[in-house]
Design an enzyme around this catalytic site. Structure first.
Site, mmCIF file in Angstrom:
data_model
loop_
_atom_site.group_PDB
_atom_site.id
_atom_site.type_symbol
_atom_site.label_atom_id
_atom_site.label_comp_id
_atom_site.label_asym_id
_atom_site.label_seq_id
_atom_site.Cartn_x
_atom_site.Cartn_y
_atom_site.Cartn_z
ATOM 1 C CB SER A 108 -2.349 -44.513 -7.104
ATOM 2 O OG SER A 108 -1.208 -44.156 -7.856
ATOM 3 C CE LYS B 205 -2.851 -44.593 -11.540
ATOM 4 N NZ LYS B 205 -1.884 -44.101 -10.553
ATOM 5 C CB SER C 11 -1.380 -48.239 -9.714
ATOM 6 O OG SER C 11 -1.821 -46.974 -9.297
#
Length: 479
Positions: A157, A160, A215
Protein backbone atom coordinates in the site's frame (compact mmCIF):
# COMPACT_ATOMS: atom_id res chain seq x y z
CA UNK A 1 -3.87 -14.46 -5.29
CA UNK A 2 -3.61 -15.12 -1.58
CA UNK A 3 -3.09 -11.98 0.45
CA UNK A 4 -1.58 -11.74 3.92
CA UNK A 5 -4.10 -12.38 6.68
CA UNK A 6 -3.94 -11.19 10.25
CA UNK A 7 -6.70 -11.63 12.84
CA UNK A 8 -7.62 -7.95 13.09
CA UNK A 9 -6.58 -6.73 9.67
CA UNK A 10 -7.41 -7.27 6.07
CA UNK A 11 -5.00 -9.36 4.07
CA UNK A 12 -3.96 -6.40 1.97
CA UNK A 13 -2.89 -3.93 4.64
CA UNK A 14 -1.52 -4.25 8.14
CA UNK A 15 -3.40 -2.56 10.92
CA UNK A 16 -1.79 0.03 12.88
CA UNK A 17 0.33 2.91 10.62
CA UNK A 18 7.09 16.47 0.92
CA UNK A 19 6.64 17.54 -5.30
CA UNK A 20 8.97 20.01 -6.59
CA UNK A 21 5.93 21.12 -8.58
CA UNK A 22 3.74 23.38 -6.48
CA UNK A 23 6.34 24.48 -3.95
CA UNK A 24 6.26 28.26 -3.79
CA UNK A 25 7.97 29.56 -0.65
CA UNK A 26 11.65 29.40 0.28
CA UNK A 27 11.03 30.02 3.97
CA UNK A 28 12.32 27.40 6.41
CA UNK A 29 9.31 26.74 8.63
CA UNK A 30 9.26 24.36 11.56
CA UNK A 31 6.78 21.81 12.84
CA UNK A 32 4.16 22.99 15.34
CA UNK A 33 2.86 21.20 18.40
CA UNK A 34 0.37 18.38 17.98
CA UNK A 35 -3.31 19.11 18.16
CA UNK A 36 -5.86 19.96 15.56
CA UNK A 37 -7.61 22.63 17.54
CA UNK A 38 -10.83 21.64 15.83
CA UNK A 39 -9.54 22.63 12.41
CA UNK A 40 -8.51 20.70 9.31
CA UNK A 41 -9.01 16.96 9.15
CA UNK A 42 -8.20 16.30 12.77
CA UNK A 43 -10.94 15.27 15.10
CA UNK A 44 -10.69 15.33 18.85
CA UNK A 45 -7.07 14.63 19.69
CA UNK A 46 -6.14 14.34 16.05
CA UNK A 47 -3.35 16.45 14.66
CA UNK A 48 -3.06 18.41 11.49
CA UNK A 49 -0.86 21.05 9.91
CA UNK A 50 -1.42 24.66 10.93
CA UNK A 51 -1.43 27.66 8.65
CA UNK A 52 1.90 29.20 7.79
CA UNK A 53 2.52 32.97 7.61
CA UNK A 54 3.28 34.32 4.16
CA UNK A 55 6.94 35.18 3.50
CA UNK A 56 7.91 38.80 3.97
CA UNK A 57 9.67 39.00 0.61
CA UNK A 58 6.54 39.14 -1.50
CA UNK A 59 8.39 39.95 -4.72
CA UNK A 60 10.43 36.77 -4.50
CA UNK A 61 7.33 34.81 -3.52
CA UNK A 62 5.63 36.03 -6.70
CA UNK A 63 8.55 34.75 -8.74
CA UNK A 64 8.38 31.40 -7.02
CA UNK A 65 4.66 31.09 -7.60
CA UNK A 66 5.16 31.90 -11.28
CA UNK A 67 8.12 29.57 -11.66
CA UNK A 68 6.39 26.72 -9.88
CA UNK A 69 3.45 27.01 -12.25
CA UNK A 70 5.62 27.32 -15.32
CA UNK A 71 7.80 24.39 -14.32
CA UNK A 72 4.77 22.12 -14.55
CA UNK A 73 3.99 23.16 -18.14
CA UNK A 74 4.93 21.32 -21.30
CA UNK A 75 8.71 21.18 -21.31
CA UNK A 76 8.72 18.09 -23.40
CA UNK A 77 12.19 17.72 -24.92
CA UNK A 78 13.61 14.22 -24.42
CA UNK A 79 15.67 13.59 -21.31
CA UNK A 80 18.07 10.68 -21.03
CA UNK A 81 17.75 8.42 -18.02
CA UNK A 82 20.15 6.10 -16.28
CA UNK A 83 17.77 3.16 -16.33
CA UNK A 84 14.85 2.04 -18.52
CA UNK A 85 11.33 1.89 -17.26
CA UNK A 86 10.48 -1.67 -16.16
CA UNK A 87 8.12 -3.66 -18.30
CA UNK A 88 4.71 -4.69 -16.94
CA UNK A 89 5.95 -8.28 -16.64
CA UNK A 90 8.78 -7.35 -14.27
CA UNK A 91 8.70 -9.44 -11.11
CA UNK A 92 10.65 -8.92 -7.90
CA UNK A 93 13.85 -10.98 -7.84
CA UNK A 94 14.85 -13.27 -4.97
CA UNK A 95 18.17 -11.47 -4.54
CA UNK A 96 19.26 -7.92 -5.45
CA UNK A 97 20.47 -7.81 -9.07
CA UNK A 98 24.16 -7.15 -9.62
CA UNK A 99 23.31 -4.22 -11.88
CA UNK A 100 20.46 -2.00 -10.79
CA UNK A 101 19.39 1.48 -11.85
CA UNK A 102 21.91 4.26 -11.22
CA UNK A 103 19.34 7.06 -11.06
CA UNK A 104 20.56 9.33 -8.30
CA UNK A 105 24.15 8.08 -8.41
CA UNK A 106 26.34 5.12 -9.32
CA UNK A 107 26.56 3.79 -5.78
CA UNK A 108 22.80 3.54 -5.49
CA UNK A 109 22.89 0.95 -8.28
CA UNK A 110 25.22 -1.32 -6.32
CA UNK A 111 23.88 -4.16 -4.16
CA UNK A 112 24.46 -4.08 -0.43
CA UNK A 113 24.81 -1.23 2.03
CA UNK A 114 26.18 2.08 0.76
CA UNK A 115 27.43 4.58 3.34
CA UNK A 116 30.49 6.79 3.76
CA UNK A 117 31.65 6.06 7.27
CA UNK A 118 34.35 8.40 8.54
CA UNK A 119 35.55 9.96 11.77
CA UNK A 120 32.61 11.49 13.60
CA UNK A 121 29.99 9.58 11.59
CA UNK A 122 27.92 7.19 13.71
CA UNK A 123 27.87 3.55 12.67
CA UNK A 124 24.67 2.17 11.19
CA UNK A 125 22.37 0.09 13.38
CA UNK A 126 23.51 -3.54 13.36
CA UNK A 127 20.07 -5.12 13.59
CA UNK A 128 18.64 -4.10 10.23
CA UNK A 129 17.02 -6.96 8.32
CA UNK A 130 15.09 -5.14 5.58
CA UNK A 131 15.74 -6.23 2.01
CA UNK A 132 15.99 -2.59 0.98
CA UNK A 133 16.08 0.80 2.69
CA UNK A 134 16.97 4.47 2.09
CA UNK A 135 17.74 7.37 4.42
CA UNK A 136 17.54 10.78 2.70
CA UNK A 137 17.56 14.47 3.57
CA UNK A 138 14.14 15.65 2.39
CA UNK A 139 15.32 19.21 1.85
CA UNK A 140 18.63 18.82 0.03
CA UNK A 141 17.71 15.50 -1.58
CA UNK A 142 20.97 13.92 -0.39
CA UNK A 143 20.81 10.17 0.17
CA UNK A 144 22.75 9.70 3.41
CA UNK A 145 22.84 5.92 3.26
CA UNK A 146 21.07 3.12 1.42
CA UNK A 147 20.79 -0.64 1.12
CA UNK A 148 19.79 -2.11 -2.25
CA UNK A 149 18.17 1.25 -3.04
CA UNK A 150 16.99 0.33 -6.56
CA UNK A 151 15.93 -3.26 -5.92
CA UNK A 152 12.50 -3.61 -7.54
CA UNK A 153 10.16 -5.15 -4.99
CA UNK A 154 6.43 -5.39 -4.41
CA UNK A 155 5.38 -2.11 -2.74
CA UNK A 156 2.05 -3.02 -1.08
CA UNK A 157 0.00 0.00 0.00
CA UNK A 158 2.94 2.39 -0.16
CA UNK A 159 1.86 2.50 -3.83
CA UNK A 160 -1.05 4.62 -2.58
CA UNK A 161 1.44 7.50 -2.23
CA UNK A 162 1.79 7.53 -6.03
CA UNK A 163 -1.98 7.23 -6.38
CA UNK A 164 -2.52 10.21 -4.08
CA UNK A 165 0.22 12.33 -5.66
CA UNK A 166 -1.39 11.69 -9.05
CA UNK A 167 -5.10 12.02 -8.28
CA UNK A 168 -5.41 14.21 -5.19
CA UNK A 169 -5.11 17.55 -7.06
CA UNK A 170 -7.95 16.68 -9.43
CA UNK A 171 -11.00 17.00 -7.18
CA UNK A 172 -11.92 19.69 -4.63
CA UNK A 173 -12.27 18.23 -1.17
CA UNK A 174 -15.86 19.52 -0.88
CA UNK A 175 -17.01 17.63 -3.98
CA UNK A 176 -19.49 14.85 -3.17
CA UNK A 177 -20.00 11.47 -4.82
CA UNK A 178 -22.79 8.93 -4.39
CA UNK A 179 -21.35 5.43 -4.45
CA UNK A 180 -22.83 3.00 -6.97
CA UNK A 181 -22.22 -0.78 -7.07
CA UNK A 182 -19.76 -0.55 -9.97
CA UNK A 183 -17.49 1.70 -7.88
CA UNK A 184 -16.70 -1.23 -5.58
CA UNK A 185 -17.14 -4.14 -7.96
CA UNK A 186 -13.45 -4.91 -8.50
CA UNK A 187 -12.00 -4.32 -5.04
CA UNK A 188 -9.62 -7.21 -4.37
CA UNK A 189 -10.57 -10.05 -2.07
CA UNK A 190 -9.28 -9.51 1.47
CA UNK A 191 -8.59 -5.83 0.85
CA UNK A 192 -8.30 -3.34 3.66
CA UNK A 193 -11.50 -1.31 3.80
CA UNK A 194 -12.58 1.89 5.49
CA UNK A 195 -16.24 0.88 5.27
CA UNK A 196 -17.76 2.65 2.28
CA UNK A 197 -21.36 1.67 1.55
CA UNK A 198 -23.20 1.59 -1.76
CA UNK A 199 -25.89 4.23 -2.07
CA UNK A 200 -24.22 6.56 0.43
CA UNK A 201 -22.72 9.93 -0.45
CA UNK A 202 -19.18 10.86 0.57
CA UNK A 203 -17.13 14.00 0.14
CA UNK A 204 -13.72 13.79 -1.53
CA UNK A 205 -12.35 14.82 1.86
CA UNK A 206 -13.96 11.75 3.44
CA UNK A 207 -12.55 9.49 0.75
CA UNK A 208 -8.97 10.73 1.19
CA UNK A 209 -9.23 10.24 4.94
CA UNK A 210 -10.20 6.66 4.17
CA UNK A 211 -7.19 6.25 1.87
CA UNK A 212 -4.58 7.70 4.20
CA UNK A 213 -5.80 6.63 7.64
CA UNK A 214 -7.25 3.18 6.96
CA UNK A 215 -5.52 2.46 3.64
CA UNK A 216 -9.01 1.72 2.35
CA UNK A 217 -8.96 0.04 -1.04
CA UNK A 218 -12.66 0.79 -1.27
CA UNK A 219 -11.92 4.53 -1.05
CA UNK A 220 -9.15 4.18 -3.64
CA UNK A 221 -11.49 2.46 -6.07
CA UNK A 222 -14.22 5.07 -5.67
CA UNK A 223 -11.75 7.87 -6.35
CA UNK A 224 -10.35 5.93 -9.31
CA UNK A 225 -13.83 5.50 -10.79
CA UNK A 226 -14.34 9.24 -10.37
CA UNK A 227 -11.06 9.64 -12.29
CA UNK A 228 -12.39 7.92 -15.42
CA UNK A 229 -11.76 4.42 -14.13
CA UNK A 230 -9.08 2.08 -12.80
CA UNK A 231 -7.33 1.65 -16.15
CA UNK A 232 -7.02 5.39 -16.70
CA UNK A 233 -5.86 5.99 -13.14
CA UNK A 234 -3.13 3.35 -13.38
CA UNK A 235 -2.04 4.82 -16.71
CA UNK A 236 -1.78 8.29 -15.17
CA UNK A 237 0.10 6.90 -12.16
CA UNK A 238 2.71 5.33 -14.44
CA UNK A 239 3.02 8.55 -16.43
CA UNK A 240 3.51 10.50 -13.22
CA UNK A 241 6.11 8.01 -11.98
CA UNK A 242 8.03 8.54 -15.20
CA UNK A 243 7.83 12.32 -14.79
CA UNK A 244 9.22 11.97 -11.26
CA UNK A 245 12.01 9.73 -12.63
CA UNK A 246 10.74 6.93 -10.40
CA UNK A 247 11.83 4.49 -13.10
CA UNK A 248 11.83 1.36 -10.93
CA UNK A 249 8.10 1.79 -10.42
CA UNK A 250 5.34 0.18 -12.43
CA UNK A 251 1.78 0.29 -11.14
CA UNK A 252 -0.71 -2.42 -12.00
CA UNK A 253 -3.35 -1.40 -9.46
CA UNK A 254 -4.04 1.97 -7.81
CA UNK A 255 -4.17 0.56 -4.29
CA UNK A 256 -1.00 -1.57 -4.09
CA UNK A 257 -2.91 -4.85 -4.05
CA UNK A 258 -0.57 -7.65 -5.14
CA UNK A 259 -0.54 -7.91 -8.92
CA UNK A 260 2.06 -9.53 -11.22
CA UNK A 261 4.45 -6.87 -12.51
CA UNK A 262 3.65 -4.32 -9.81
CA UNK A 263 7.01 -3.10 -8.49
CA UNK A 264 8.76 -0.15 -6.95
CA UNK A 265 11.94 0.42 -4.93
CA UNK A 266 12.99 2.09 -1.70
CA UNK A 267 14.55 4.86 -3.79
CA UNK A 268 11.38 5.43 -5.83
CA UNK A 269 9.06 5.36 -2.82
CA UNK A 270 11.24 7.99 -1.16
CA UNK A 271 11.13 10.08 -4.33
CA UNK A 272 7.35 9.74 -4.58
CA UNK A 273 6.85 10.62 -0.92
CA UNK A 274 8.99 13.73 -1.33
CA UNK A 275 6.81 14.79 -4.24
CA UNK A 276 3.54 14.18 -2.42
CA UNK A 277 4.65 15.94 0.73
CA UNK A 278 4.93 19.22 -1.12
CA UNK A 279 1.14 19.19 -1.50
CA UNK A 280 -0.64 20.70 1.48
CA UNK A 281 -3.58 18.29 1.43
CA UNK A 282 -1.25 15.29 1.09
CA UNK A 283 0.68 16.44 4.17
CA UNK A 284 -2.49 17.06 6.14
CA UNK A 285 -4.06 13.70 5.37
CA UNK A 286 -0.95 11.59 5.94
CA UNK A 287 -0.26 13.29 9.30
CA UNK A 288 -3.78 12.99 10.70
CA UNK A 289 -3.99 10.54 13.59
CA UNK A 290 -7.75 10.14 14.01
CA UNK A 291 -10.84 11.40 12.23
CA UNK A 292 -14.60 10.91 12.07
CA UNK A 293 -15.85 8.96 9.06
CA UNK A 294 -19.47 8.89 7.79
CA UNK A 295 -21.37 5.75 8.62
CA UNK A 296 -24.48 4.21 7.12
CA UNK A 297 -27.78 6.07 6.96
CA UNK A 298 -30.35 4.42 9.23
CA UNK A 299 -33.75 5.23 10.68
CA UNK A 300 -33.89 6.07 14.37
CA UNK A 301 -36.64 5.14 16.78
CA UNK A 302 -38.70 8.08 15.57
CA UNK A 303 -38.43 6.92 11.96
CA UNK A 304 -36.12 9.75 10.99
CA UNK A 305 -33.14 9.01 8.73
CA UNK A 306 -29.90 9.72 10.53
CA UNK A 307 -26.29 9.18 9.60
CA UNK A 308 -23.84 8.78 12.41
CA UNK A 309 -20.06 8.78 12.20
CA UNK A 310 -17.42 6.43 13.53
CA UNK A 311 -13.80 7.07 14.40
CA UNK A 312 -10.95 5.86 12.24
CA UNK A 313 -7.31 5.87 13.31
CA UNK A 314 -4.17 6.11 11.24
CA UNK A 315 -2.45 2.73 11.01
CA UNK A 316 1.02 4.32 10.85
CA UNK A 317 2.39 3.05 14.16
CA UNK A 318 5.11 5.70 14.38
CA UNK A 319 2.35 8.32 14.16
CA UNK A 320 -0.35 6.71 16.29
CA UNK A 321 1.78 4.49 18.52
CA UNK A 322 1.30 0.89 19.62
CA UNK A 323 2.03 -1.30 22.61
CA UNK A 324 5.61 -1.95 21.49
CA UNK A 325 6.17 1.15 19.31
CA UNK A 326 6.03 4.64 20.82
CA UNK A 327 5.09 7.68 18.73
CA UNK A 328 8.29 8.80 17.04
CA UNK A 329 9.40 12.32 17.96
CA UNK A 330 8.82 14.65 15.01
CA UNK A 331 6.99 12.10 12.83
CA UNK A 332 4.68 13.58 10.18
CA UNK A 333 3.59 10.66 7.96
CA UNK A 334 3.60 9.11 5.40
CA UNK A 335 2.40 5.57 4.40
CA UNK A 336 2.69 1.91 5.30
CA UNK A 337 1.67 -1.36 3.70
CA UNK A 338 1.69 -5.12 4.06
CA UNK A 339 0.82 -7.88 1.57
CA UNK A 340 1.88 -11.46 0.96
CA UNK A 341 4.30 -10.55 -1.82
CA UNK A 342 5.60 -7.31 -0.35
CA UNK A 343 5.84 -8.15 3.30
CA UNK A 344 5.84 -5.00 5.42
CA UNK A 345 6.74 -1.73 3.72
CA UNK A 346 6.89 1.81 5.06
CA UNK A 347 7.96 5.33 4.10
CA UNK A 348 8.13 7.94 6.86
CA UNK A 349 9.06 11.60 7.20
CA UNK A 350 10.22 13.21 10.44
CA UNK A 351 11.79 16.49 11.59
CA UNK A 352 14.24 17.02 14.41
CA UNK A 353 16.82 19.67 15.17
CA UNK A 354 16.12 21.58 11.97
CA UNK A 355 16.52 18.52 9.75
CA UNK A 356 13.73 16.80 7.78
CA UNK A 357 14.48 13.20 6.86
CA UNK A 358 12.73 10.60 4.72
CA UNK A 359 13.21 6.91 5.46
CA UNK A 360 11.86 3.99 3.42
CA UNK A 361 12.08 0.39 4.63
CA UNK A 362 10.96 -2.60 2.56
CA UNK A 363 10.30 -6.11 3.78
CA UNK A 364 12.28 -6.80 6.99
CA UNK A 365 13.22 -10.46 7.27
CA UNK A 366 12.80 -10.40 11.03
CA UNK A 367 9.25 -11.42 11.86
CA UNK A 368 8.93 -9.50 15.12
CA UNK A 369 5.74 -7.51 15.60
CA UNK A 370 5.94 -4.01 14.08
CA UNK A 371 9.49 -4.69 12.87
CA UNK A 372 9.20 -2.36 9.88
CA UNK A 373 8.51 0.57 12.23
CA UNK A 374 11.27 -0.40 14.63
CA UNK A 375 13.86 -0.54 11.84
CA UNK A 376 12.55 2.74 10.44
CA UNK A 377 12.91 4.40 13.87
CA UNK A 378 16.50 3.16 14.19
CA UNK A 379 17.34 4.53 10.75
CA UNK A 380 15.75 7.87 11.63
CA UNK A 381 17.84 7.98 14.83
CA UNK A 382 20.99 7.28 12.81
CA UNK A 383 20.07 9.83 10.16
CA UNK A 384 19.54 12.65 12.62
CA UNK A 385 22.88 11.92 14.27
CA UNK A 386 24.70 11.57 10.92
CA UNK A 387 23.13 14.55 9.13
CA UNK A 388 25.76 17.21 8.46
CA UNK A 389 28.57 14.76 9.15
CA UNK A 390 28.22 11.96 6.60
CA UNK A 391 29.02 12.42 2.91
CA UNK A 392 26.01 11.40 0.77
CA UNK A 393 26.10 8.36 -1.47
CA UNK A 394 23.63 9.78 -3.98
CA UNK A 395 20.68 12.13 -4.38
CA UNK A 396 16.95 12.20 -4.95
CA UNK A 397 16.65 13.42 -8.53
CA UNK A 398 14.21 16.13 -9.64
CA UNK A 399 11.24 15.53 -11.94
CA UNK A 400 12.05 15.28 -15.64
CA UNK A 401 10.67 18.71 -16.53
CA UNK A 402 12.60 20.41 -13.72
CA UNK A 403 15.79 18.55 -14.60
CA UNK A 404 15.45 19.62 -18.22
CA UNK A 405 14.83 23.23 -17.20
CA UNK A 406 17.83 23.31 -14.86
CA UNK A 407 20.03 21.99 -17.68
CA UNK A 408 19.15 24.89 -19.98
CA UNK A 409 21.62 27.77 -20.46
CA UNK A 410 20.91 30.59 -18.02
CA UNK A 411 20.03 28.47 -15.01
CA UNK A 412 22.71 28.63 -12.33
CA UNK A 413 23.44 27.06 -9.00
CA UNK A 414 22.72 30.18 -6.99
CA UNK A 415 19.00 29.49 -7.20
CA UNK A 416 18.49 32.58 -9.35
CA UNK A 417 17.30 32.43 -12.93
CA UNK A 418 19.02 34.19 -15.78
CA UNK A 419 21.98 35.37 -13.71
CA UNK A 420 20.47 38.74 -12.86
CA UNK A 421 20.93 38.20 -9.14
CA UNK A 422 17.33 38.97 -8.24
CA UNK A 423 15.62 35.83 -9.44
CA UNK A 424 14.38 37.40 -12.64
CA UNK A 425 15.03 36.06 -16.12
CA UNK A 426 17.50 37.78 -18.40
CA UNK A 427 16.08 40.57 -20.54
CA UNK A 428 17.87 39.16 -23.58
CA UNK A 429 15.89 36.86 -25.87
CA UNK A 430 16.83 33.27 -25.16
CA UNK A 431 15.17 31.49 -28.04
CA UNK A 432 14.19 32.42 -31.61
CA UNK A 433 15.24 36.10 -31.44
CA UNK A 434 17.47 36.24 -34.50
CA UNK A 435 16.44 38.95 -36.96
CA UNK A 436 18.52 37.27 -39.63
CA UNK A 437 16.06 34.41 -39.62
CA UNK A 438 13.25 36.77 -40.51
CA UNK A 439 11.66 36.62 -37.06
CA UNK A 440 8.63 38.82 -36.66
CA UNK A 441 7.77 40.69 -33.48
CA UNK A 442 5.50 37.79 -32.55
CA UNK A 443 8.32 35.33 -33.15
CA UNK A 444 10.65 37.31 -30.94
CA UNK A 445 8.01 37.53 -28.22
CA UNK A 446 7.45 33.78 -28.36
CA UNK A 447 11.19 33.23 -28.19
CA UNK A 448 11.54 35.49 -25.16
CA UNK A 449 8.57 33.84 -23.47
CA UNK A 450 10.03 30.39 -24.10
CA UNK A 451 13.37 31.44 -22.68
CA UNK A 452 11.80 32.99 -19.60
CA UNK A 453 9.69 29.85 -19.05
CA UNK A 454 12.80 27.66 -19.08
CA UNK A 455 14.69 30.04 -16.80
CA UNK A 456 11.86 30.35 -14.31
CA UNK A 457 11.32 26.60 -14.23
CA UNK A 458 15.05 26.10 -13.65
CA UNK A 459 14.98 28.72 -10.92
CA UNK A 460 12.06 26.99 -9.21
CA UNK A 461 13.89 23.67 -9.26
CA UNK A 462 17.14 25.11 -7.91
CA UNK A 463 15.30 26.90 -5.12
CA UNK A 464 13.32 23.80 -4.31
CA UNK A 465 16.46 21.69 -4.03
CA UNK A 466 17.16 23.67 -0.89
CA UNK A 467 13.58 24.14 0.30
CA UNK A 468 11.50 21.22 -0.94
CA UNK A 469 9.21 21.49 2.11
CA UNK A 470 8.75 25.25 2.36
CA UNK A 471 5.53 25.41 4.37
CA UNK A 472 5.84 22.21 6.34
CA UNK A 473 5.25 22.98 10.00
CA UNK A 474 6.97 21.30 12.92
CA UNK A 475 5.10 18.59 14.77
CA UNK A 476 6.69 17.07 17.82
CA UNK A 477 5.73 13.57 18.81
CA UNK A 478 3.94 12.88 22.05
CA UNK A 479 6.27 12.08 24.94
Amino acid sequence: MTQLHTPKASRNQETGRLSFIGSVSPSRVRFSERGGGGRGTSMGTACTFSLVPAPKKTARRSLLVTSAVLSSLALTAPVSHAAPKPSPSTSPSATPPANMSTVGGERLGQPGTQVNLASGVPVLPKDLTARSWVVADAESGEVLAAHNAHWRLAPASTMKMLFADTVLPKFPKTMEHKVVPSDLADVGSGSSMVGIKEGETYSVHDLWLGVFLRSGNDAVHVLSKMNKGIKNTVKEMNEHAEELQALDTHAMSPDGYDEPGQVSSAYDLTLIARSGLQKKDFREYCSTVTAKFPGETKKNKKGKSVRETFEIQNTNRLLAGDSDVPVYQGIAGVKNGNTTNAGATFTGVAERGGKVLLVTVMNPEKSEHNEVYKETARLFDWGFKAAGKVQPVGELVPPKSAAQASAQPGANDSGEAGGTGDGQGSSKPAVGASAAGGSTGIGVAIGIAGGVLVLLAAGAFLINRRWPLPDLVRRRGRS
